[in-house]
Write a protein that holds these residues in place. Sequence first.
Motif, mmCIF file in Angstrom:
data_model
loop_
_atom_site.group_PDB
_atom_site.id
_atom_site.type_symbol
_atom_site.label_atom_id
_atom_site.label_comp_id
_atom_site.label_asym_id
_atom_site.label_seq_id
_atom_site.Cartn_x
_atom_site.Cartn_y
_atom_site.Cartn_z
ATOM 1 N N UNK A 111 83.758 7.216 99.793
ATOM 2 C CA UNK A 111 84.407 6.348 98.814
ATOM 3 C C UNK A 111 83.394 5.640 97.899
ATOM 4 N N UNK A 112 82.228 6.268 97.695
ATOM 5 C CA UNK A 112 81.178 5.592 96.936
ATOM 6 C C UNK A 112 80.862 6.229 95.581
ATOM 7 N N UNK A 113 81.236 7.477 95.407
ATOM 8 C CA UNK A 113 80.795 8.210 94.214
ATOM 9 C C UNK A 113 81.978 8.461 93.281
ATOM 10 N N UNK A 114 81.780 8.109 92.005
ATOM 11 C CA UNK A 114 82.784 8.380 90.977
ATOM 12 C C UNK A 114 82.110 9.101 89.825
ATOM 13 N N UNK A 115 82.695 10.220 89.406
ATOM 14 C CA UNK A 115 82.091 11.012 88.329
ATOM 15 C C UNK A 115 83.086 11.180 87.196
ATOM 16 N N UNK A 134 79.844 0.514 96.216
ATOM 17 C CA UNK A 134 80.835 0.305 97.278
ATOM 18 C C UNK A 134 82.205 0.185 96.613
ATOM 19 N N UNK A 135 83.258 0.510 97.344
ATOM 20 C CA UNK A 135 84.589 0.462 96.726
ATOM 21 C C UNK A 135 84.863 -0.901 96.064
ATOM 22 N N UNK A 192 76.558 8.802 101.671
ATOM 23 C CA UNK A 192 76.910 8.764 103.091
ATOM 24 C C UNK A 192 76.007 7.868 103.936
ATOM 25 N N UNK A 193 74.846 7.495 103.413
ATOM 26 C CA UNK A 193 73.888 6.784 104.245
ATOM 27 C C UNK A 193 74.396 5.393 104.648
ATOM 28 N N UNK A 194 74.418 5.090 105.973
ATOM 29 C CA UNK A 194 74.824 3.741 106.402
ATOM 30 C C UNK A 194 73.880 2.665 105.865
ATOM 31 N N UNK A 195 72.577 3.027 105.712
ATOM 32 C CA UNK A 195 71.604 2.052 105.213
ATOM 33 C C UNK A 195 71.874 1.630 103.771
ATOM 34 N N UNK A 200 74.825 -0.951 97.945
ATOM 35 C CA UNK A 200 75.989 -0.638 97.123
ATOM 36 C C UNK A 200 76.989 -1.792 97.065
ATOM 37 N N UNK A 201 76.774 -2.799 97.894
ATOM 38 C CA UNK A 201 77.555 -4.030 97.732
ATOM 39 C C UNK A 201 76.923 -4.930 96.678
#
Length: 816
Positions: A111-115, A134-135, A192-195, A200-201
């Motif tokens: 839910x992080x990438x928008x193109x 982040x969303x 996908x990275x949890x780190x 992204x927030x």
Amino acid sequence: MRRTTLLALLSVLLLPAGTAAAAPVPTPSPAVRDFGNGPERNEEAALVEDATAALKAQAAAPYHHDKTRGYPRKNQLPLPPENPADASIKLGLIPHHAIAAKLNALQALGDRVSAEVLGRSAGGRDLYFVTVTAPESPAEVREQERLRRQIESGRKVPKNRYKTPIFINGNIHGNEWEGTDASLRVIEELATSPQAATLLKRARLYFNITANPDGRVLGQRPNGNGFDLNRDMITASQPEARAMRQIMIDTQPVAMLDLHGYVNGTLIEPTTPPHGANYEYDLFITNTYANGLGMEAGVNALGYTPEKDGVFPVQIPFRDSEEGWDDWPPIFTPQYAPFHGAVAAHTVEIPLRVNGSDYTNLPVEELRRRSRINTDVAAAAVRATYGHVLANHDKLIADQTEVFRRGAAGEPSRTVPLGIVPGFGPEDVYTTTYPRGYVIPEGTPAAARLVDHLIANDVEVERAILPFRAGGRFYPSGTYVVDMRQPKRGLANVMLEPGADISPRVDAMYDISGWSHALLWGAGVTSVRDLRVLAEPVRSAASTGYVPHGDGALALKVADGRDAQALNALLARGVEVTWAGDTATLPRSARAAAREVAQRYGVRFSRAGTAGGPKLAPVRIAAAASADELFTLREMGFAVTPVSTTLANAGFDWNAVDVLFVASGLSYTALNPAAKAALDAFLAKGGVVTRGGTGATFNAAAGLLTVTSVAGRGDANGVVRMASGEHGFVYSPRWFTGLGPEVKAEQTYEAFVSGHWRPNQDGSGGQDAAKGQAAVVSGQDERGARVVLFGTEPMFRNHPKGLFAQVARALYSTSQ
Ligand SMILES: [Zn+2]
């Protein structure tokens, strides 16, 4: 700054002899910027693509980043047809046709990438824009936009409420591929990275995946129109440049990277002097240098070595070189972005060359090895940058806010303290004096074009509601005003000030050094120190088209490229036109057609006096010209057929040509006997217009006008003033002496206004030598051919729009 030259630095890094490597080992790149173009620009086999697609792309509505929808957006991007000839494939890199599918897959990862597709290239290929965050709900998107506007007005925002925008621009030069692949790799990691959750927030990352899809596919530096997009930022003649401009306006990045190649070791800005005088340089250099050092650490930490991999350590021009890699002209993306708030902006040149002769000659495996390393390096630069932004989140936002605050407050230009960063010396200090405002008289197509261009650049323009007085002059209501107390006053000033003659301060410049829109775009702009005017903001220039009442004949003076567009449109419709001096005359029967083109092009007709002069027919041009000149001639509506030595020798048909334009790629002496005879036959009846050294050589070899052509220093360029008071632009200036009795000086150099123009080592070719000499000449040779020779550059990169009409008039006059 350390007193070494880039070359000296590189020489100590030379690879030790006897290094065994299976593949050819790259050598350090010379200290020549990869984006150096020189005067004979755009000649290296730029494939000029279908003009229809280019026109369609231009007609498309400008891209605007959607600021109301939430994230992620889950757009399904349309898939272009597969193209097995895409030049990326040989390097093991992603071809343009596969990017959409890749981005669709990355959007599906979480839910992080928008193109989205943000527009089309000159050649009609999709431009892809990616946001990683982040969303966010629609309300959060609106809140981010509200805070962005607050920052843009110079007002602080509460801590931890605003996500820092970061902009990564990939592949602006089509044959510097790996910025695209590195961007896709980083997006995949972040997806996908949890780190990455914290990043992204607190940040939004924006990627222009390939800024130049045409060049990527074709394996060439420029776009499909043959334009170097990294020279086009303040001209914005190309759709790709307009897309990048809109991204910067809409997203207002605090940091931006422009990913290029190839300089070994990896080159990372900040730059050498001279530094653009309209930046808030204290804020810019501290952040840009800090992020540059961070990227250096990140790239060097990859562990590539000269011995093992042929990869040299990072170089930072500001620190490691004296001059020759400057941030003076705002024509490059990282030199344009600071005017929209980027306080860290960098060209990054990844190390290992895979283009040019290497692309053709090296084994595929070696090319792919290099491209893998280049991709690693570019990705490391991106990671270091988002790391730096995350670690300096509040400071970067505060500094961006301060840039806009100073502008809105109209504060004077600051002198940056010496030593603000290590090595910042007197040679780094550049300042300007901001006027209180600029006044642009309304009513001409040139004024309307300039006003619309300023607005497109997010400069605030107003229109006087009442008459006013400024600088001792009276201006009527309706006059345009640029109040310099505005957040983006740096951008307004860099376009509208005359510029400066920086010849005394530096020896070597990288690219152009003068560009003033006020002096070169045909609108009579005045700067004023006081401004008291009741005015209201405008969103676009008022229309300027005008046809006088009555039922008589009409005159159209060709004073601007728009006038030529209108005239060519009338000629194309079969309107009967006569031509005398600089003016076309139309019969009364053409009034309806005149009203139509007046509305479309904003041109102004007047009542005709006595219709004089011979009949004017549509002008058919054979042009041996650079890509930007072909573009400009066609933009004015001329019918242009390219010609060259090769095409002429292959039997070019001169029967459908009225005027030959020679600026590049046509040598009279290199023609075979048949081609020479055919050209001579044309010269007995047709006209000739030439530009520059190639043109002057053609004139002499073909025995046209009696002149001696004198070359100024080859790298000299900038804005000149003529004896008539008009301005001109030169690059590798020329002038003409020993004028025969048949030759008339149309323009004479009077003074150099802004740019860089030094004499040669032996003292020749300088601006003083040109003073009082003929810059443009005309005449009629013995055979009757009408000829105009330009020693100036009236169509350079489609920029000096106020000068285009000089060429149009020369073409109309010589066609008869
Ligand atoms: Zn480049």
